[in-house]
Design an enzyme around this catalytic site. Structure first.
Site, PDB file in Angstrom:
ATOM      1  N   ARG A  59      10.962   4.019   3.664  1.00 56.67           N
ATOM      2  CA  ARG A  59      10.640   3.019   4.698  1.00 56.67           C
ATOM      3  C   ARG A  59      11.913   2.283   5.051  1.00 56.67           C
ATOM      4  O   ARG A  59      12.698   1.920   4.157  1.00 56.67           O
ATOM      5  CB  ARG A  59       9.582   2.033   4.197  1.00 56.67           C
ATOM      6  CG  ARG A  59       9.402   0.857   5.155  1.00 56.67           C
ATOM      7  CD  ARG A  59       8.199   0.024   4.815  1.00 56.67           C
ATOM      8  NE  ARG A  59       6.961   0.740   5.073  1.00 56.67           N
ATOM      9  CZ  ARG A  59       5.753   0.188   4.987  1.00 56.67           C
ATOM     10  NH1 ARG A  59       5.632  -1.078   4.640  1.00 56.67           N
ATOM     11  NH2 ARG A  59       4.673   0.889   5.234  1.00 56.67           N
ATOM     12  N   ARG A  65       0.798  -1.233   0.000  1.00 60.21           N
ATOM     13  CA  ARG A  65       0.000   0.000   0.000  1.00 60.21           C
ATOM     14  C   ARG A  65       0.828   1.279   0.000  1.00 60.21           C
ATOM     15  O   ARG A  65       0.576   2.188  -0.789  1.00 60.21           O
ATOM     16  CB  ARG A  65      -0.895   0.076   1.264  1.00 60.21           C
ATOM     17  CG  ARG A  65      -2.198  -0.623   1.166  1.00 60.21           C
ATOM     18  CD  ARG A  65      -2.556  -1.155   2.526  1.00 60.21           C
ATOM     19  NE  ARG A  65      -1.582  -2.175   2.860  1.00 60.21           N
ATOM     20  CZ  ARG A  65      -1.690  -3.443   2.467  1.00 60.21           C
ATOM     21  NH1 ARG A  65      -2.755  -3.836   1.832  1.00 60.21           N
ATOM     22  NH2 ARG A  65      -0.743  -4.330   2.721  1.00 60.21           N
ATOM     23  N   THR A  66       1.788   1.357   0.917  1.00 56.75           N
ATOM     24  CA  THR A  66       2.438   2.654   1.117  1.00 56.75           C
ATOM     25  C   THR A  66       3.249   3.043  -0.116  1.00 56.75           C
ATOM     26  O   THR A  66       3.135   4.157  -0.627  1.00 56.75           O
ATOM     27  CB  THR A  66       3.319   2.618   2.381  1.00 56.75           C
ATOM     28  OG1 THR A  66       2.535   2.079   3.444  1.00 56.75           O
ATOM     29  CG2 THR A  66       3.805   4.001   2.763  1.00 56.75           C
ATOM     30  N   HIS A 106       4.560   5.648  11.706  1.00 54.88           N
ATOM     31  CA  HIS A 106       4.108   5.500  10.316  1.00 54.88           C
ATOM     32  C   HIS A 106       3.142   6.658  10.040  1.00 54.88           C
ATOM     33  O   HIS A 106       1.938   6.460   9.919  1.00 54.88           O
ATOM     34  CB  HIS A 106       3.429   4.142  10.142  1.00 54.88           C
ATOM     35  CG  HIS A 106       3.187   3.725   8.727  1.00 54.88           C
ATOM     36  ND1 HIS A 106       3.304   4.575   7.639  1.00 54.88           N
ATOM     37  CD2 HIS A 106       2.818   2.515   8.212  1.00 54.88           C
ATOM     38  CE1 HIS A 106       3.011   3.908   6.531  1.00 54.88           C
ATOM     39  NE2 HIS A 106       2.716   2.662   6.859  1.00 54.88           N
ATOM     40  N   LYS A 108      25.945  -2.805  -0.496  1.00 50.35           N
ATOM     41  CA  LYS A 108      27.418  -2.723  -0.463  1.00 50.35           C
ATOM     42  C   LYS A 108      27.886  -1.955   0.771  1.00 50.35           C
ATOM     43  O   LYS A 108      29.078  -1.693   0.926  1.00 50.35           O
ATOM     44  CB  LYS A 108      27.923  -1.999  -1.711  1.00 50.35           C
ATOM     45  CG  LYS A 108      27.583  -2.671  -3.010  1.00 50.35           C
ATOM     46  CD  LYS A 108      28.118  -1.820  -4.169  1.00 50.35           C
ATOM     47  CE  LYS A 108      27.155  -1.795  -5.327  1.00 50.35           C
ATOM     48  NZ  LYS A 108      27.405  -0.677  -6.226  1.00 50.35           N
TER      49      LYS A 108
HETATM   50  N1   CP Z   1      -0.429  -0.137   5.846  1.00 50.31           N
HETATM   51  C1   CP Z   1       0.802  -0.356   5.316  1.00 50.31           C
HETATM   52  O1   CP Z   1       1.808   0.265   5.698  1.00 50.31           O
HETATM   53  O2   CP Z   1       0.802  -1.296   4.334  1.00 50.31           O
HETATM   54  P1   CP Z   1       2.104  -1.739   3.508  1.00 50.31           P
HETATM   55  O3   CP Z   1       3.060  -2.390   4.487  1.00 50.31           O
HETATM   56  O4   CP Z   1       1.606  -2.695   2.465  1.00 50.31           O
HETATM   57  O5   CP Z   1       2.727  -0.515   2.920  1.00 50.31           O
END
Ligand code: CP
Length: 304
Positions: free
Chosen positions: A101, A51-52, A129, A80
């Site tokens: 991320r 999703r993100t 998040h 590396k």
């Molecule tokens: N909700 C969420 O962060 O989903 P993903 O891990 O698929 O990005």
């Protein structure tokens, strides 16, 4: 130049501006379809995501911009030994904004301190998040019309669930929220959030292991997955993973206007039979995440 590492980096006024912009994008998508022409978003994902990452990329394309995508850290120079700081400096030469991320808490902050462009935390370890929180906030706003006076239940892995931490921080800016924290003993909310956010701001709260006993009180039920990737011991994960499984029977004593949220992915904690229930909001929440990320890109690029 502003980065968003923690949801508290955004003021209440900025959150409202993002909600208003997202609602306007939903109503008038063509007004925004070329607004980021010539701009580039780099998505740097050192951990799995559906999703993100894809919603950030869809967001930039729907704003008329372009995307540089790094979805597999193993194919980048991180493999590396290149540092997060150097990576951020390098990407600043190619892109206008970064969404990152990383499994290590604080890595997006290190990136923001070294980049010459805005950095958005797209999830750092078990910490925060913030853009999932933007999706959660738009969902709650559209379902409930605001944030004050809500009883919000968080259920599942409150220890490692970074989406829970960020949403509690965000809701602590509003009035008369009651937090109901439902988890196994081993997966309770970290004490730094309980003390520094909930208790310090004098919010009413309840900690329990029993979802059924608190169900009738809830306006929002925020279900979460037990975060397998954060456990040191597989046996502990297997013992705890099915602590809560929401089924239609368990909703019998819930409010008729309960809103059920989940950041997804779901594993087993919400039965698919609930998907047909009009109180299930988690797929709308996915879509709202894209609109809020569009609004955030516009704000950080100072296009609006
Ligand atoms: N909700 C969420 O962060 O989903 P993903 O891990 O698929 O990005």
């Amino acid at each position: 130049m502003k980065s968003v590492i923690n949801i508290l980096d955004l003021s209440v006024e900025e959150l409202q501006k993002l909600i208003d912009t997202a609602n306007d994008i939903i109503k008038n998508p063509t007004k925004y379809s070329e607004i980021c022409k010539g701009k580039k978003l780099a998505t740097l994902f050192f951990e799995p995501s559906t999703r993100t990452r894809l919603s950030f990329e869809a967001a930039m394309y729907e704003l008329g911009g372009n995307v540089l995508s790094m979805s597999d850290a193993g194919t980048s120079s991180a493999a590396k030994g290149e540092s997060v700081a150097d990576t951020a400096k390098v990407i600043s030469c190619y892109a206008d904004i970064i969404a990152m991320r990383h499994p290590k808490e604080g890595a997006p902050l290190v990136a923001a301190m070294n980049a010459d462009i805005p950095v958005i935390n797209a999830g750092d370890g078990g910490h925060n998040h913030p853009t999932q929180t933007l999706a959660d906030l738009l969902t709650i706003y559209r379902e409930k019309g605001g944030f004050d006076n809500l009883t919000v239940g968080f259920c599942g892995d409150l220890k490692f669930g970074r989406t829970v931490h960020s949403l509690i921080e965000a809701l602590s800016r509003y009035k008369n929220i009651k937090f109901v924290l439902i988890s196994p003993e081993e997966l309770k909310l970290p004490s730094y959030i309980k003390k520094d956010i909930i208790q310090k701001n004098n919010f009413e709260y309840l900690q329990t292991t029993d979802l059924q006993s608190v169900m009738p009180e809830l306006d929002i039920l925020y279900m979460t997955r037990v975060q397998r990737e954060r456990f040191f011991n597989e046996a502990d994960y297997l013992r705890l993973k099915d602590s809560y499984i929401l089924t239609p029977e368990k909703l019998q004593n819930a409010k008729k206007d309960l809103s059920i949220l989940h950041p997804l992915p779901r594993v087993n904690e919400i039965s698919v039979a609930i998907d047909k229930d009009e109180r299930a909001c988690y797929f709308k929440q996915v879509l709202y995440g894209k609109y809020m990320r569009m609004a955030l890109i516009l704000m950080l690029l100072e296009v609006l």
